[in-house]
Design a protein around this motif. Structure first.
Motif, mmCIF file in Angstrom:
data_model
loop_
_atom_site.group_PDB
_atom_site.id
_atom_site.type_symbol
_atom_site.label_atom_id
_atom_site.label_comp_id
_atom_site.label_asym_id
_atom_site.label_seq_id
_atom_site.Cartn_x
_atom_site.Cartn_y
_atom_site.Cartn_z
ATOM 1 N N ARG A 60 0.862 -1.180 0.000
ATOM 2 C CA ARG A 60 0.000 0.000 0.000
ATOM 3 C C ARG A 60 0.890 1.220 0.000
ATOM 4 O O ARG A 60 2.073 1.149 0.291
ATOM 5 C CB ARG A 60 -0.933 -0.010 1.219
ATOM 6 N N SER A 61 0.284 2.333 -0.344
ATOM 7 C CA SER A 61 1.116 3.530 -0.459
ATOM 8 C C SER A 61 0.524 4.690 0.313
ATOM 9 O O SER A 61 -0.672 4.721 0.594
ATOM 10 C CB SER A 61 1.259 3.922 -1.935
ATOM 11 N N ARG A 62 1.412 5.627 0.650
ATOM 12 C CA ARG A 62 0.925 6.871 1.214
ATOM 13 C C ARG A 62 1.852 7.978 0.738
ATOM 14 O O ARG A 62 2.989 7.720 0.344
ATOM 15 C CB ARG A 62 0.915 6.798 2.741
ATOM 16 N N ILE A 63 1.381 9.171 0.780
ATOM 17 C CA ILE A 63 2.221 10.292 0.364
ATOM 18 C C ILE A 63 3.066 10.728 1.548
ATOM 19 O O ILE A 63 2.542 10.984 2.639
ATOM 20 C CB ILE A 63 1.374 11.493 -0.098
ATOM 21 N N GLY A 64 4.382 10.759 1.330
ATOM 22 C CA GLY A 64 5.269 11.076 2.445
ATOM 23 C C GLY A 64 5.824 12.473 2.376
ATOM 24 O O GLY A 64 5.312 13.315 1.643
ATOM 25 N N GLY A 65 6.907 12.684 3.098
ATOM 26 C CA GLY A 65 7.402 14.045 3.232
ATOM 27 C C GLY A 65 8.192 14.529 2.037
ATOM 28 O O GLY A 65 8.707 13.770 1.236
ATOM 29 N N ALA A 66 8.261 15.813 1.940
ATOM 30 C CA ALA A 66 9.080 16.416 0.885
ATOM 31 C C ALA A 66 10.466 16.689 1.426
ATOM 32 O O ALA A 66 10.650 16.862 2.623
ATOM 33 C CB ALA A 66 8.439 17.715 0.425
ATOM 34 N N THR A 67 11.438 16.684 0.551
ATOM 35 C CA THR A 67 12.781 17.044 1.002
ATOM 36 C C THR A 67 13.348 18.083 0.067
ATOM 37 O O THR A 67 12.878 18.286 -1.040
ATOM 38 C CB THR A 67 13.733 15.840 1.002
ATOM 39 N N LYS A 68 14.426 18.706 0.593
ATOM 40 C CA LYS A 68 15.034 19.744 -0.215
ATOM 41 C C LYS A 68 15.672 19.154 -1.451
ATOM 42 O O LYS A 68 15.691 19.758 -2.518
ATOM 43 C CB LYS A 68 16.094 20.446 0.641
ATOM 44 N N LEU A 69 16.167 17.919 -1.267
ATOM 45 C CA LEU A 69 16.824 17.273 -2.386
ATOM 46 C C LEU A 69 15.877 17.137 -3.571
ATOM 47 O O LEU A 69 16.259 17.218 -4.726
ATOM 48 C CB LEU A 69 17.322 15.885 -1.949
ATOM 49 N N ARG A 70 14.626 16.956 -3.251
ATOM 50 C CA ARG A 70 13.670 16.762 -4.336
ATOM 51 C C ARG A 70 13.026 18.088 -4.736
ATOM 52 O O ARG A 70 12.028 18.118 -5.431
ATOM 53 C CB ARG A 70 12.568 15.803 -3.887
ATOM 54 N N GLY A 71 13.615 19.148 -4.258
ATOM 55 C CA GLY A 71 13.055 20.456 -4.599
ATOM 56 C C GLY A 71 11.678 20.646 -4.014
ATOM 57 O O GLY A 71 10.822 21.332 -4.580
ATOM 58 N N GLY A 72 11.439 20.012 -2.917
ATOM 59 C CA GLY A 72 10.181 20.236 -2.252
ATOM 60 C C GLY A 72 9.059 19.328 -2.713
ATOM 61 O O GLY A 72 7.922 19.468 -2.281
ATOM 62 N N ARG A 73 9.340 18.395 -3.590
ATOM 63 C CA ARG A 73 8.273 17.506 -4.039
ATOM 64 C C ARG A 73 8.145 16.348 -3.071
ATOM 65 O O ARG A 73 9.117 15.793 -2.601
ATOM 66 C CB ARG A 73 8.598 16.977 -5.430
ATOM 67 N N ARG A 74 6.938 15.942 -2.851
ATOM 68 C CA ARG A 74 6.719 14.859 -1.901
ATOM 69 C C ARG A 74 6.992 13.534 -2.571
ATOM 70 O O ARG A 74 7.081 13.433 -3.791
ATOM 71 C CB ARG A 74 5.289 14.898 -1.402
ATOM 72 N N LYS A 75 7.113 12.497 -1.692
ATOM 73 C CA LYS A 75 7.339 11.187 -2.275
ATOM 74 C C LYS A 75 6.227 10.253 -1.890
ATOM 75 O O LYS A 75 5.495 10.468 -0.927
ATOM 76 C CB LYS A 75 8.681 10.612 -1.824
ATOM 77 N N ARG A 76 6.075 9.189 -2.728
ATOM 78 C CA ARG A 76 5.074 8.180 -2.438
ATOM 79 C C ARG A 76 5.794 7.018 -1.785
ATOM 80 O O ARG A 76 6.691 6.432 -2.365
ATOM 81 C CB ARG A 76 4.396 7.737 -3.719
ATOM 82 N N ILE A 77 5.414 6.698 -0.572
ATOM 83 C CA ILE A 77 6.103 5.658 0.185
ATOM 84 C C ILE A 77 5.240 4.412 0.250
ATOM 85 O O ILE A 77 4.047 4.478 0.538
ATOM 86 C CB ILE A 77 6.417 6.163 1.602
ATOM 87 N N PHE A 78 5.873 3.282 0.005
ATOM 88 C CA PHE A 78 5.138 2.016 -0.039
ATOM 89 C C PHE A 78 5.486 1.149 1.146
ATOM 90 O O PHE A 78 6.632 1.103 1.579
ATOM 91 C CB PHE A 78 5.495 1.260 -1.327
ATOM 92 N N THR A 79 4.496 0.435 1.615
ATOM 93 C CA THR A 79 4.757 -0.553 2.656
ATOM 94 C C THR A 79 4.064 -1.840 2.277
ATOM 95 O O THR A 79 3.029 -1.845 1.619
ATOM 96 C CB THR A 79 4.232 -0.101 4.030
ATOM 97 N N ILE A 80 4.643 -2.908 2.796
ATOM 98 C CA ILE A 80 4.105 -4.207 2.405
ATOM 99 C C ILE A 80 2.905 -4.549 3.272
ATOM 100 O O ILE A 80 2.836 -4.193 4.448
ATOM 101 C CB ILE A 80 5.216 -5.278 2.517
#
Lengths: 106, 901
Positions: A60-80
């Motif tokens: 399943r997935s959830r939207i996670g935090g943004a980082t400066k490295l990604r220019g402020g874009r959030r990431k989609r984090i998956f868990t089993i």
């Protein structure tokens, strides 16, 4: 309601998601695979497989935090999920069983 | 935005990001972009700016996949690739299980699609007329409109010779225009090459030197500006070049002229042109340049006798050219009173094929209405085929409701089911498409024969058919797929498990409507076929007042040959006597025109009571006959008598015979009143002021009933002026084939070196109805197809219903119903539908039939018969197709079906 069997890449990525626990997202998975089994996979391939796995209900997935490295874009984090773990276990059992039957691998 | 720790602010290419934004679904974009950017940063450190940027773009591109792009449109369930294969398998199994039904599905669709291919081919061919010329959109024909007292009396394709000089002097911007005419409207081009004499009927045009400036794409060998520069230059078609010269180069060869225009001199071949294709409004095998030194200035404005075509450059306004020309013509009125009341119009060349009502048109065209009609029929047939499919599919779901219910409950989402059915539809449509193409190719020769459309033209529209095929396929799949889909989604899974199909009444009603549409269109089409064939029959058999039975006509090509008149006459007499020796032959006659074609010689203002009478614009026909013409064709004399040999040679002794229309045009009120009066007749350059009317012929239909009867002058002539046709009347009991071989033998004895060109007059006359015959044939074919498809649909449904209602039937049987009861019960519903369809069709038939019939000067009445017969036919057909199935079902043993409960 999906097939019981996973493709090779699906299995690999599902496993890595299991490894990375809460840190599993596109780039991390690519990096982990490279480090663990020295294999290069493309970001696009990883994404597509992740979505497929999600459709099958193994992760399943959830939207996670943004980082400066990604220019402020959030990431989609998956868990089993549980069903994902279940299918991994069953695959592992099958593999091990078969490998034991190969004379040279005993 | 600032990216990461990158001090120099190096960013990935912005356009790549924009591109990603474009194809990536919204909810995925941010996270994907983020991952890509993170990767970019890593790459920057590892491999440097340029490689990093390249890799970024490459990574973006690798995201172009269906599973990403389509993730928005279809819900997640659908993109299970592995499921697709299962769906295909299931579709295939379903079809195999119900072989007959599947066959009906596919075949019905295929027939519908093949029909639309055919119609597309026909429509496309017709619409392509004359477009093969370069810049065909800019070429116009200058037609002439003749007014009398401000009323439009006549529109003709011919124009004054002088129009071209008007163009030359006043329109410097118009550089390309030409005038030409067809020589010898009634015989072909007669010439000698080597030792052989040829008579070629493929169209012989006499043009000015600019013909190929306006139609350059026709010229194959030769320079367009000079190929017709000199007198007697001749351009021949490829077909003729091959026929006469074989492989030798025709350029420079000489053909000896055997006509009487300028006897003895030759034509020199200066060029070769392509064969005029089927879709051209005029055809010719020869184009020559002939100088006309006799063209005096006054001749320029007397009789319209040239077809004039002009190419108007894009930059020039066509309307202004037209009005300027008309103004110039008006100015000529004083000097040339024959131009009074005439106006010109610029007719786009591509319109010519679709315009009727213009006189002197060399070849008949078709009407745009017919084209629209055909397109409508094509669409209707396609829709009927689709409706069949849809109905059958939805009917099938009713049985599979249980299966669907189970699937739904176990977890297949709505969309999963949707995909499954869509897959099946694509499959069926694809199959139908393939079968349709095969059907189409197979049936081509037959179709060409029936409808008169040639096969060559198929190549040219193969690409268009390809597009249409693709379009139909897509549209068909979508339409036939979504309709059942809509209702599928309403199914409540639990209820359907129980067998209860609540909520489907809407669909059933929908199906009902569709069936009504099918029936209505079938009934309407059948009615059209009836009307068309009745009208045709009427026109053909209506009393023409002329007897065409058992008449063989021969075309004598050397009627124009340069021979002394007495010699020509003697030759004819020899032939006539030979022929009369046979018991099969009753009469022989020679004339310059025969029934079935417009007479070539039209005169205006030449026949008057007194030579000094004012200008009379009535168009009259004159043709040349011998003593036997009138009796041979059974024409009745309203007053007076036929020319009679017994009275000595009557020609040139001032006797003339006219028909009733001519009498009326001269102002006489009755034939008797006109008898023995004298009239003035001008023929070519001399005017004879005192012809005595010795006979008045009752008006007869020289041409089809579609055309008006012209005032006609019968001039007695003994093999002088263009006695081109010999008519031979056979006796009542004669065998035509025997007579024909005798005639041929006689001909060869008298004219050994001339081709024997014969035909039967009744066939020849009938050819005038070619377009109506074609029309009714095409209609019949497609009406048949529509009805066939509608019945196919009924067959499918009843096959299906019989199966599904088996339980009900069994119960009823057990309760005592007889087979007859059951059959009538099941058929009743269909009949009601047909009756409704019948009622709906009445206004449609009435309106359309009236409109079509009104375009004919004589027409049949619309009777009740036209409405009833199609209805009865439909009822019979439907009764047959459904009754058969139901009877079979009703006669089964009820126990078999009640067992399972």
């Amino acid at each position: 309601m999906g097939k019981e069997h996973l493709g090779e890449l699906e299995e690999l990525i599902l496993t890595v998601v299991g490894i990375l626990q809460d840190e599993a997202y596109g780039n991390a998975i690519v990096k982990e695979i490279k480090e663990q089994v020295n294999r290069t996979v493309s970001l696009a391939g990883v994404h597509v497989t992740l979505y497929r796995l999600e459709d099958k209900g193994y992760i399943r997935s959830r939207i996670g935090g943004a980082t400066k490295l990604r220019g402020g874009r959030r990431k989609r984090i998956f868990t089993i999920t549980n069903s994902g773990l279940a299918v991994l276990k069953s695959m592992k059992d099958d593999r091990v069983h078969l490998w034991r039957l190969v004379p040279h691998l005993r | 935005m600032k990216i990461g720790n990158n001090k120099e602010g190096v960013r990935p290419p912005r356009w790549a990001i924009a591109f990603l934004n474009w194809f990536c679904p919204g909810f995925l974009f941010e996270t994907i972009e983020g991952d890509l950017v993170e990767q970019f940063e890593i790459d920057l450190k590892e491999v440097g700016k340029n490689v990093a940027r390249r890799r970024f773009v490459w990574n973006v591109i690798r995201f172009i996949r269906p599973s990403i792009i389509l993730r928005n449109i279809f819900s997640t369930d659908l993109i299970r690739g592995y499921m697709l294969k299962a769906y295909f398998k299931s579709a295939w199994r379903q079809m195999a299980k119900n072989r007959i039904l599947s066959l009906i599905h596919v075949f019905g669709l295929a027939v519908g699609i093949a029909s639309s291919f055919t119609i597309l081919q026909y429509v496309s061919f017709e619409l392509s007329f004359d477009k093969f010329h370069t810049e065909s959109d800019d070429i116009y024909r200058i037609i002439l409109k003749q007014y009398e007292n401000n009323e439009l009396k006549n529109t003709t394709a011919m124009n004054y010779v002088g129009i071209r000089s008007l163009l030359k002097d006043n329109f410097p911007e118009i550089k390309k225009f030409t005038g030409f005419n067809f020589l010898r409207a009634n015989t072909g081009f007669v010439f000698r090459y080597g030792n052989k004499m040829y008579q070629e009927l493929g169209g012989n045009i006499w043009a000015d030197s600019s013909f190929f400036k306006v139609f350059p794409s026709m010229l194959e060998t030769g320079n367009a500006s000079t190929v017709l520069a000199h007198d007697r230059n001749l351009v021949i078609s490829q077909r003729i070049a091959r026929k006469i010269f074989g492989d030798t180069d025709p350029i420079g060869q000489e053909l000896q002229d055997l006509g009487d225009l300028t006897p003895g001199s030759s034509f020199i071949v200066t060029g070769v042109m392509k064969n005029f294709p089927e879709n051209s409004h005029f055809h010719a095998d020869f184009i020559t340049k002939i100088d006309r030194p006799t063209d005096t200035l006054s001749e320029y404005w007397t009789t319209p006798q040239m077809l004039t075509y002009v190419q108007i450059p894009r930059s020039t306004n066509v309307g202004s050219v037209e009005s300027r020309l008309n103004a110039l013509i008006k100015n000529l009125e004083k000097m040339y009173p024959t131009t009074r009341g005439t106006q010109i119009a610029l007719q786009p060349m591509t319109d010519i094929h679709f315009t009727t009502g213009i006189a002197d048109e060399r070849e008949a065209g078709t009407s745009k209405i017919f084209i629209y009609l055909m397109t409508a029929i094509g669409l209707t047939i396609l829709i009927i085929a689709w409706i069949n499919y849809v109905n059958l599919e939805t009917a099938q779901y009713l049985t599979r409701a249980r299966e669907i219910g189970i699937r739904r409950i176990v977890g297949s989402s709505k969309h999963g089911l949707a995909v499954q059915f869509l897959v099946k539809f694509f499959f069926v449509n694809l199959l139908a498409l393939v079968v349709a193409v095969i059907l189409f190719w197979l049936s081509l020769p037959q179709l060409a024969f029936v409808t008169g459309i040639t096969i060559d033209n198929i190549q040219s529209i193969a690409t268009k058919i390809g597009y249409l095929a693709g379009g139909i396929f897509l549209a068909g799949s979508l339409i036939t797929g979504t309709y059942p889909l809509l209702f599928l989604l309403k199914l409540s899974p639990v209820l359907s498990l129980k067998g209860n199909l609540g909520g489907l009444t809407g669909v059933k009603k929908g199906n009902h409507l569709l069936i009504i549409f099918q029936f209505t269109s079938s009934i309407v089409l059948i009615a059209f076929v009836l009307v068309a064939s009745q009208q045709l029959n009427f026109m053909r058999t209506t009393n023409k007042k002329i007897d065409l039975e058992k008449v063989i006509a021969i075309r004598n090509p050397t009627a124009y040959a340069d021979q002394p008149d007495t010699e020509k006459h003697n030759e004819f007499k020899v032939l006539e006597n030979k022929l009369l020796e046979s018991p099969d032959i009753k009469l022989v006659s020679s004339s310059s025109a025969i029934p079935g074609a417009e007479m070539a010689f039209t005169i205006v203002n030449n026949l008057k009571r007194n030579a000094k009478d004012p200008y009379d614009p009535t168009r009259e026909k004159i043709f040349f006959v011998d003593y036997n013409f009138i009796p041979l064709y059974g024409l009745k004399m309203k007053a007076g008598r036929n020319y009679s040999e017994g009275n000595g040679v009557e020609e040139n002794t001032g006797r003339i015979i006219l028909n009733e229309s001519a009498i009326h045009a001269l102002g006489f009120h009755s034939a008797d009143e006109a008898l023995n009066q004298t009239v003035s007749l001008a023929i070519w350059d001399w005017v004879k002021p005192d012809f005595k009317i010795i006979g008045v012929v009752e008006d007869y239909r020289h041409e089809t009933i579609k055309k008006p009867i012209f005032p006609t002058i019968f001039w007695l002539n003994q093999n002088r002026f263009q006695q081109v046709y010999y008519s031979i009347k056979l006796n009542a009991g004669a065998n035509p084939q025997n007579a024909l071989s005798y005639i041929k033998k006689s001909w060869k004895e008298v004219f050994p070196d001339r081709p024997f060109d014969f035909f039967f007059i009744d066939d020849y006359y009938d050819q005038q109805f070619k377009s109506e015959v074609q029309f009714s044939r095409i209609f019949a074919v497609f009406a048949g197809i529509a009805v066939f498809l509608a019945c196919l649909g009924i067959l499918g449904i009843s096959l299906f219903e019989a199966n599904s209602k088996l339980k009900e039937i069994s119960i009823r049987k057990v309760l005592g119903a007889s087979i007859a009861n059951l059959v009538s019960l099941l058929i009743k519903r269909h009949f009601k539908t047909i009756l409704i369809a019948g009622a709906l069709s009445v206004p449609i038939i009435y309106v359309c039939a009236s409109n079509w019939l009104n375009s004919y000067p004589v027409r049949i009445q619309i009777t009740l018969w036209f409405f009833l017969l199609p209805l009865v036919l439909m009822i019979a057909l439907v009764g047959l197709t459904s009754g058969f199935q139901i009877t079979k079902a009703a006669s089964t043993n009820p126990v078999d079906y009640l067992k399972n409960d």
